[in-house]
Design a protein around this motif. Structure first.
Motif, PDB file in Angstrom:
ATOM      1  N   GLY A 443      -4.985  -8.281  -9.911  1.00  0.00           N
ATOM      2  CA  GLY A 443      -3.576  -8.424  -9.549  1.00  0.00           C
ATOM      3  C   GLY A 443      -3.147  -7.429  -8.485  1.00  0.00           C
ATOM      4  O   GLY A 443      -2.448  -7.786  -7.525  1.00  0.00           O
ATOM      5  N   LEU A 444      -3.582  -6.191  -8.630  1.00  0.00           N
ATOM      6  CA  LEU A 444      -3.226  -5.178  -7.634  1.00  0.00           C
ATOM      7  C   LEU A 444      -3.928  -5.428  -6.304  1.00  0.00           C
ATOM      8  O   LEU A 444      -3.360  -5.185  -5.237  1.00  0.00           O
ATOM      9  N   ARG A 445      -5.141  -5.948  -6.363  1.00  0.00           N
ATOM     10  CA  ARG A 445      -5.852  -6.247  -5.123  1.00  0.00           C
ATOM     11  C   ARG A 445      -5.140  -7.363  -4.353  1.00  0.00           C
ATOM     12  O   ARG A 445      -4.989  -7.294  -3.133  1.00  0.00           O
ATOM     13  N   ALA A 446      -4.669  -8.373  -5.067  1.00  0.00           N
ATOM     14  CA  ALA A 446      -3.927  -9.457  -4.415  1.00  0.00           C
ATOM     15  C   ALA A 446      -2.618  -8.935  -3.828  1.00  0.00           C
ATOM     16  O   ALA A 446      -2.228  -9.314  -2.718  1.00  0.00           O
ATOM     17  N   LEU A 447      -1.944  -8.058  -4.564  1.00  0.00           N
ATOM     18  CA  LEU A 447      -0.700  -7.467  -4.066  1.00  0.00           C
ATOM     19  C   LEU A 447      -0.973  -6.589  -2.839  1.00  0.00           C
ATOM     20  O   LEU A 447      -0.211  -6.620  -1.864  1.00  0.00           O
ATOM     21  N   LEU A 448      -2.077  -5.860  -2.874  1.00  0.00           N
ATOM     22  CA  LEU A 448      -2.437  -5.017  -1.746  1.00  0.00           C
ATOM     23  C   LEU A 448      -2.690  -5.852  -0.498  1.00  0.00           C
ATOM     24  O   LEU A 448      -2.209  -5.523   0.599  1.00  0.00           O
ATOM     25  N   GLN A 449      -3.415  -6.956  -0.653  1.00  0.00           N
ATOM     26  CA  GLN A 449      -3.672  -7.807   0.512  1.00  0.00           C
ATOM     27  C   GLN A 449      -2.367  -8.398   1.055  1.00  0.00           C
ATOM     28  O   GLN A 449      -2.189  -8.519   2.267  1.00  0.00           O
ATOM     29  N   SER A 450      -1.452  -8.732   0.155  1.00  0.00           N
ATOM     30  CA  SER A 450      -0.158  -9.245   0.586  1.00  0.00           C
ATOM     31  C   SER A 450       0.607  -8.197   1.376  1.00  0.00           C
ATOM     32  O   SER A 450       1.230  -8.491   2.409  1.00  0.00           O
ATOM     33  N   GLU A 451       0.577  -6.941   0.924  1.00  0.00           N
ATOM     34  CA  GLU A 451       1.258  -5.856   1.627  1.00  0.00           C
ATOM     35  C   GLU A 451       0.599  -5.587   2.981  1.00  0.00           C
ATOM     36  O   GLU A 451       1.276  -5.295   3.964  1.00  0.00           O
ATOM     37  N   HIS A 453      -0.786  -7.770   4.882  1.00  0.00           N
ATOM     38  CA  HIS A 453      -0.298  -8.827   5.769  1.00  0.00           C
ATOM     39  C   HIS A 453       1.160  -8.561   6.165  1.00  0.00           C
ATOM     40  O   HIS A 453       1.542  -8.713   7.336  1.00  0.00           O
ATOM     41  N   ARG A 454       1.986  -8.121   5.206  1.00  0.00           N
ATOM     42  CA  ARG A 454       3.409  -7.900   5.468  1.00  0.00           C
ATOM     43  C   ARG A 454       3.626  -6.800   6.498  1.00  0.00           C
ATOM     44  O   ARG A 454       4.528  -6.890   7.334  1.00  0.00           O
ATOM     45  N   TYR A 455       2.797  -5.763   6.443  1.00  0.00           N
ATOM     46  CA  TYR A 455       2.955  -4.644   7.367  1.00  0.00           C
ATOM     47  C   TYR A 455       2.167  -4.802   8.665  1.00  0.00           C
ATOM     48  O   TYR A 455       2.161  -3.899   9.499  1.00  0.00           O
ATOM     49  N   GLY A 456       1.505  -5.940   8.841  1.00  0.00           N
ATOM     50  CA  GLY A 456       0.780  -6.177  10.085  1.00  0.00           C
ATOM     51  C   GLY A 456      -0.526  -5.423  10.184  1.00  0.00           C
ATOM     52  O   GLY A 456      -0.932  -5.002  11.279  1.00  0.00           O
ATOM     53  N   ASP A 457      -1.209  -5.252   9.064  1.00  0.00           N
ATOM     54  CA  ASP A 457      -2.490  -4.553   9.034  1.00  0.00           C
ATOM     55  C   ASP A 457      -3.515  -5.266   9.911  1.00  0.00           C
ATOM     56  O   ASP A 457      -3.603  -6.499   9.911  1.00  0.00           O
ATOM     57  N   PHE A 458      -4.307  -4.502  10.633  1.00  0.00           N
ATOM     58  CA  PHE A 458      -5.359  -5.082  11.468  1.00  0.00           C
ATOM     59  C   PHE A 458      -6.614  -5.401  10.662  1.00  0.00           C
ATOM     60  O   PHE A 458      -7.546  -5.999  11.182  1.00  0.00           O
ATOM     61  N   CYS A 459      -6.653  -4.981   9.398  1.00  0.00           N
ATOM     62  CA  CYS A 459      -7.769  -5.306   8.502  1.00  0.00           C
ATOM     63  C   CYS A 459      -7.394  -6.466   7.586  1.00  0.00           C
ATOM     64  O   CYS A 459      -6.221  -6.720   7.328  1.00  0.00           O
ATOM     65  N   ASP A 460      -8.437  -7.152   7.081  1.00  0.00           N
ATOM     66  CA  ASP A 460      -8.222  -8.346   6.253  1.00  0.00           C
ATOM     67  C   ASP A 460      -9.344  -8.436   5.237  1.00  0.00           C
ATOM     68  O   ASP A 460     -10.525  -8.533   5.599  1.00  0.00           O
ATOM     69  N   PHE A 461      -8.998  -8.399   3.945  1.00  0.00           N
ATOM     70  CA  PHE A 461     -10.005  -8.457   2.885  1.00  0.00           C
ATOM     71  C   PHE A 461     -10.858  -9.723   2.936  1.00  0.00           C
ATOM     72  O   PHE A 461     -12.001  -9.731   2.479  1.00  0.00           O
ATOM     73  N   SER A 462     -10.296 -10.814   3.463  1.00  0.00           N
ATOM     74  CA  SER A 462     -11.013 -12.093   3.438  1.00  0.00           C
ATOM     75  C   SER A 462     -12.149 -12.149   4.455  1.00  0.00           C
ATOM     76  O   SER A 462     -12.960 -13.071   4.427  1.00  0.00           O
TER      77      SER A 462
END
Length: 482
Positions: A443-451, A453-462
């Motif tokens: 759950g926290l990992r999914a929330l982290l990936q969402s955050e 994306h929201r902040y425009g991170d240049f990294c992507d878990f997928s």
């Protein structure tokens, strides 16, 4: 006869406190005090019985402390540059430019807003961004340091490379300060305070202590007996795995595996540097009282980031543990409750909108922080419901409901840590591999990936290697948001 009547009416209104005087209350001054590399638990009044901080203690007792104030992290090892840019502009980590090295004219600092509103703005101390943004922000200043640290090669804190205020903004005439860095900054601030003026002021005094080189004056070092200094409860001889920054400059200041005696001496020096800057903060506060302006001034004390100094086998701040990302944050002054603690999550980016609310100024549209002013009222203040924290392309973290997830991206390896911060504030017990916590990790990992994306991170878990498998180079970091 009519004109005489109106003169009498106007006099009556002024005497009764209504009319023009009531519509023009005295405007509040603002004093922002910033320390360099001071972590959250280095103030005696907040529970550290080994450190001597009498002046920070009096701010704690006279104001409101945010005990869960954090920074958002950085793209590179100089964590203080983006942290200070985020404080000044209230922009999140991926929205500051060149990792904080540049503040464009399109994104105002809080000092610019106050200056445009008629405040006399003044600065002394460290500025880790460009000259142009400094001069847009401040109408005056002295003993200004442009850069990250006072290097040993240039004389360290004892020979700080400083500038007088340059209206042209070119700053081509540096000089060497004639005292310890904190003394130079406090002296400039005190001189400004003593000058008579009509308009309200905003002062930004950015100390470079306790950042290394940790060479405190002997009088402060004598306050600490290394035999009596406690090792932190989460002391380790080395970090349990490669976090991607075990060889950065900060981590090379002592030998590895960490020697307990060396670490205790480093803690003593760190505490002594904090006691020294505490003394200089006290001089500034005393000058403010002597000027008669203390009761009409909002005071903010904050640190730009924390520091490990032996915790988790680390020395620096290139990690996402609490000791490096959590900072002191105190507000004191008119309308701010005394001796109050607030445990709601917040960032340093929230200082800017809070100052605007407290002084009645309009915040610019570029501000993304939230105001903390409700914490100064009897109303319930919930703050933020989560914290997103990042470092380079190597580490990401999320904090929610007292649980903290940290994930890593180092040489194809992706360690995971989960900590229950309420039961385990020193982050010693990793729950990530416990079967009972797998749902929480997911759950926290999914929330982290969402955050992210929201902040425009240049990294992507997928993506493999989060889309950036090699270690981020500084040249690349500056291009992420130029």
């Amino acid at each position: 006869m009519v004109s005489g009547f109106f003169r009498l009416l106007l006099a009556a209104l002024l005497l009764t406190g209504t009319g023009l005087r009531a519509q023009s209350p005295k405007r509040l001054n603002v004093l922002v005090l910033l320390t360099d590399d001071q972590r959250f638990n280095t103030i005696r009044a907040l529970g550290n019985a080994e450190i001597h901080t009498p002046n920070m203690d009096r701010l704690v007792k006279s104001g409101t402390v945010f005990t869960q104030a954090h920074i958002m992290g950085s793209l590179g090892g100089a964590v203080c540059a983006p942290s200070r840019a985020m404080l000044l502009t209230s922009r999140p980590v991926f929205s500051v430019h060149e990792d904080g090295g540049v503040i464009p004219a399109s994104e105002k600092t809080f000092a610019e807003v106050f200056r445009e509103s008629g405040y006399q703005t003044f600065s002394s101390g460290k500025w880790h961004s460009d000259y142009a943004s400094f001069n847009r922000s401040f109408a005056s200043g002295d003993n200004i340091f442009f850069g990250g640290m006072h290097t040993e090669k240039e004389g360290g804190h004892w020979k700080p490379k400083l500038h007088h205020y340059d209206p042209s903004g070119t700053y081509k005439s540096p000089f060497t300060g004639n005292d310890f860095s904190s003394v130079c900054y406090a002296n400039a601030a005190i001189e400004f305070i003593r000058k008579p003026r009509q308009e309200p002021f905003l002062m930004y005094v950015a100390f470079t202590a306790p950042h290394d080189p940790r060479t405190p004056p002997e009088a402060y070092l004598r306050l600490y007996d290394t035999e009596k200094i406690s090792l932190p409860g989460n002391f380790m001889s080395k970090h349990p795995f490669d976090n991607g920054e075990l060889n950065v400059r900060d981590e090379m200041l002592l030998s590895t595996p960490r020697n307990p005696a060396e670490v205790k001496l480093e803690i003593a020096k760190y505490y002594a540097m904090i006691s020294e800057v505490d003394h200089e903060i006290g001089r500034v506060l005393d000058a403010l009282k002597a000027s008669g302006q203390y009761e009409n001034t909002i005071i903010v004390l904050a640190g730009d980031n924390g520091l490990a100094v032996g915790q988790h086998g680390l020395l620096g701040k290139q990690n996402l543990y609490d000791h490096s990302m959590r900072v002191p944050l105190i507000f004191a002054g008119p309308g701010i409750p005394a001796n109050k603690r607030v445990d709601a999550y917040c960032y340093l980016t929230d200082v800017f909108p809070t100052l605007c609310r407290l002084t009645g100024l309009q915040q610019p549209a570029t501000v993304e922080g939230i105001s903390l002013d409700k914490a100064f009222t009897p109303s319930r203040f919930s703050g933020r419901d989560r914290l997103f924290i990042t470092y380079s392309n190597l580490q990401r973290a999320i904090v929610k409901d007292g649980m903290k997830l940290i994930v890593y991206n180092v040489n194809g390896q992706h360690p995971v840590q989960l900590f229950d911060l309420e039961k385990d504030p020193l982050e010693k017990n990793n729950l990530a591999n416990d079967k009972a916590y797998q749902k929480k990790v997911a759950g926290l990992r999914a929330l982290l990936q969402s955050e992210m994306h929201r902040y425009g991170d240049f990294c992507d878990f997928s993506k493999a290697g989060w889309g950036w498998p090699g270690k981020l180079k500084w040249e690349d970091a500056k291009r992420i948001n130029p």
